[in-house]
Design an enzyme around this catalytic site. Structure first.
Site, mmCIF file in Angstrom:
data_model
loop_
_atom_site.group_PDB
_atom_site.id
_atom_site.type_symbol
_atom_site.label_atom_id
_atom_site.label_comp_id
_atom_site.label_asym_id
_atom_site.label_seq_id
_atom_site.Cartn_x
_atom_site.Cartn_y
_atom_site.Cartn_z
ATOM 1 N N ARG A 18 -17.653 10.958 20.221
ATOM 2 C CA ARG A 18 -17.597 11.222 18.773
ATOM 3 C C ARG A 18 -18.878 10.754 18.085
ATOM 4 N NH1 ARG A 18 -12.600 8.926 15.356
ATOM 5 N NH2 ARG A 18 -13.735 6.982 15.597
ATOM 6 N N ARG A 72 -38.074 13.489 8.763
ATOM 7 C CA ARG A 72 -39.192 13.619 9.728
ATOM 8 C C ARG A 72 -40.106 12.399 9.696
ATOM 9 N NH1 ARG A 72 -41.254 19.357 7.623
ATOM 10 N NH2 ARG A 72 -41.071 18.062 5.775
ATOM 11 N N LYS A 108 -18.644 10.612 11.211
ATOM 12 C CA LYS A 108 -18.442 9.195 10.881
ATOM 13 C C LYS A 108 -19.806 8.649 10.448
ATOM 14 C CE LYS A 108 -15.620 5.435 12.648
ATOM 15 N NZ LYS A 108 -14.923 5.151 11.404
ATOM 16 N N GLU A 155 -6.083 11.830 4.272
ATOM 17 C CA GLU A 155 -6.003 10.617 5.099
ATOM 18 C C GLU A 155 -6.180 9.400 4.214
ATOM 19 O OE1 GLU A 155 -9.294 10.322 7.876
ATOM 20 O OE2 GLU A 155 -10.674 11.202 6.435
HETATM 21 N N1 PMP Z 1 -10.095 8.090 9.003
HETATM 22 C C1 PMP Z 1 -11.193 7.438 8.587
HETATM 23 C C2 PMP Z 1 -11.829 7.807 7.304
HETATM 24 C C3 PMP Z 1 -11.731 6.407 9.381
HETATM 25 O O1 PMP Z 1 -12.821 5.756 8.998
HETATM 26 C C4 PMP Z 1 -11.083 6.073 10.601
HETATM 27 C C5 PMP Z 1 -11.661 5.023 11.504
HETATM 28 N N2 PMP Z 1 -11.695 3.766 10.936
HETATM 29 C C6 PMP Z 1 -9.923 6.768 10.963
HETATM 30 C C7 PMP Z 1 -9.469 7.788 10.143
HETATM 31 C C8 PMP Z 1 -9.187 6.457 12.226
HETATM 32 O O2 PMP Z 1 -9.958 6.847 13.331
HETATM 33 P P1 PMP Z 1 -9.857 6.102 14.733
HETATM 34 O O3 PMP Z 1 -8.445 6.170 15.140
HETATM 35 O O4 PMP Z 1 -10.749 6.871 15.615
HETATM 36 O O5 PMP Z 1 -10.299 4.699 14.507
#
Ligand code: PMP
Length: 290
Positions: free
Chosen positions: A50, A103, A149, A182
């Site tokens: 990832r 760059r 991320k 989320e």
């Molecule tokens: N959503 C967000 C915005 C996150 O930053 C994270 C990770 N901290 C997650 C979901 C959960 O992802 P993971 O299970 O891969 O930690």
């Protein structure tokens, strides 16, 4: 404490990056949060995959291959003699000038911090979490994909501030269209009539690695799983709600916007899932010796 910084292990107070680093000036970089349990790094390959996918999405050429990155993670854990750890891997665009132009950044900065894990209080796992829906919408994928991320977490931090101002631990963010997305650092799941559901990645959520593990485990435990668009209506009508994330693992949610979910207590399925998840973290993973 030793920090991995650009190929070297240095003391914490010597782990310094330039104020001209674009990771700092613009949030131009990517990161991962990983955990190790009793000398097993959980889903290391998935996290590194990832990380490299995030880098690819922001056109950041990684200065080392995935194998070398995994070795660097293990090396940092070993030198710090950590059996149980929270691991932060960060790759920035590197040092440039004050302009945006990537760059000008000739060499990405790579650092790895391994530290003791700070856990949420056990009480939250037993009694469950209260969350609130917030006004701050999740970034729209067309502008900045939540799948990346990236080092710019302001969208999530603004939502977190709203949660804190409402005296709750977590914020539930909606997509621009009003669908459930989320939480600020966790994915959300609902359980309803024997089906486990979570919003699809396409709504604009991070493809959580704990989310994937929870989907696999739920299926193994005999429940149907689906990735489906949902609204606040579905959350308030759920039998059970839980969040998943590397730091939180799996944590029950018992209240949203001051309203109780289900019986107002962590549900049976969530409790069993927490147990199953903890089991796999002690069996699966990349082993290292101290
Ligand atoms: N959503 C967000 C915005 C996150 O930053 C994270 C990770 N901290 C997650 C979901 C959960 O992802 P993971 O299970 O891969 O930690």
């Amino acid at each position: 404490m030793k920090i991995y910084l650009n190929g070297k292990l240095v003391d914490k107070n010597q782990a310094l990056v330039s104020v001209f680093d674009h990771g700092l000036l613009y949030g131009d970089g990517v990161f991962e949060g990983i955990r190790s349990y009793d000398c097993l790094v959980f889903k290391l390959k998935e996290h590194i995959d990832r990380l490299y996918a995030s880098a690819q999405a922001i056109v950041l050429a990684m200065p080392m291959n995935k194998e070398a990155m995994m070795k660097a993670v293990i090396q940092t854990l070993k030198v710090n003699k950590l059996r149980d750890a929270y691991i932060r891997v960060v790759v920035t665009r590197g040092e440039g000038d004050l302009g945006l132009d990537p760059r000008k950044c000739k060499q990405p900065t790579v650092f790895i911090i391994t530290d003791k894990i700070v856990l949420y209080p056990q009480e939250l796992y037993e009694k469950g979490l209260a969350i609130v829906t917030v006004a701050t919408r999740r970034n729209i994928p067309e502008a900045l994909s939540p799948q990346i991320k990236s080092l710019n977490y302001l969208n999530n931090i603004l939502a977190k501030i709203e949660a804190i101002n409402s005296n709750t631990e977590e914020a539930l963010m909606m997509s621009a269209d009003g669908y459930v997305a989320e939480c600020t650092g966790d994915n959300i799941f609902i359980v309803k009539d024997g089906t486990v559901a979570t919003p699809p990645k396409a709504v604009g959520v991070l493809g959580g690695i704990t989310r994937d593990a929870a989907l696999v485990l739920s299926k193994k435990m005999g429940l149907e799983t689906k990735e489906v668009l949902m609204t606040r209506y579905d959350v308030v009508n759920a039998d059970e709600v839980f969040l998943t994330g590397t730091a939180a693992e799996i944590i029950p949610v018992v209240k949203i916007d001051g309203r109780s979910i289900g019986k107002g207590k962590p549900g049976k399925f969530t409790q069993n899932l927490i147990k199953e998840f903890r089991k796999i973290t002690r069996i699966e993973g990349e082993r290292y010796d101290l």
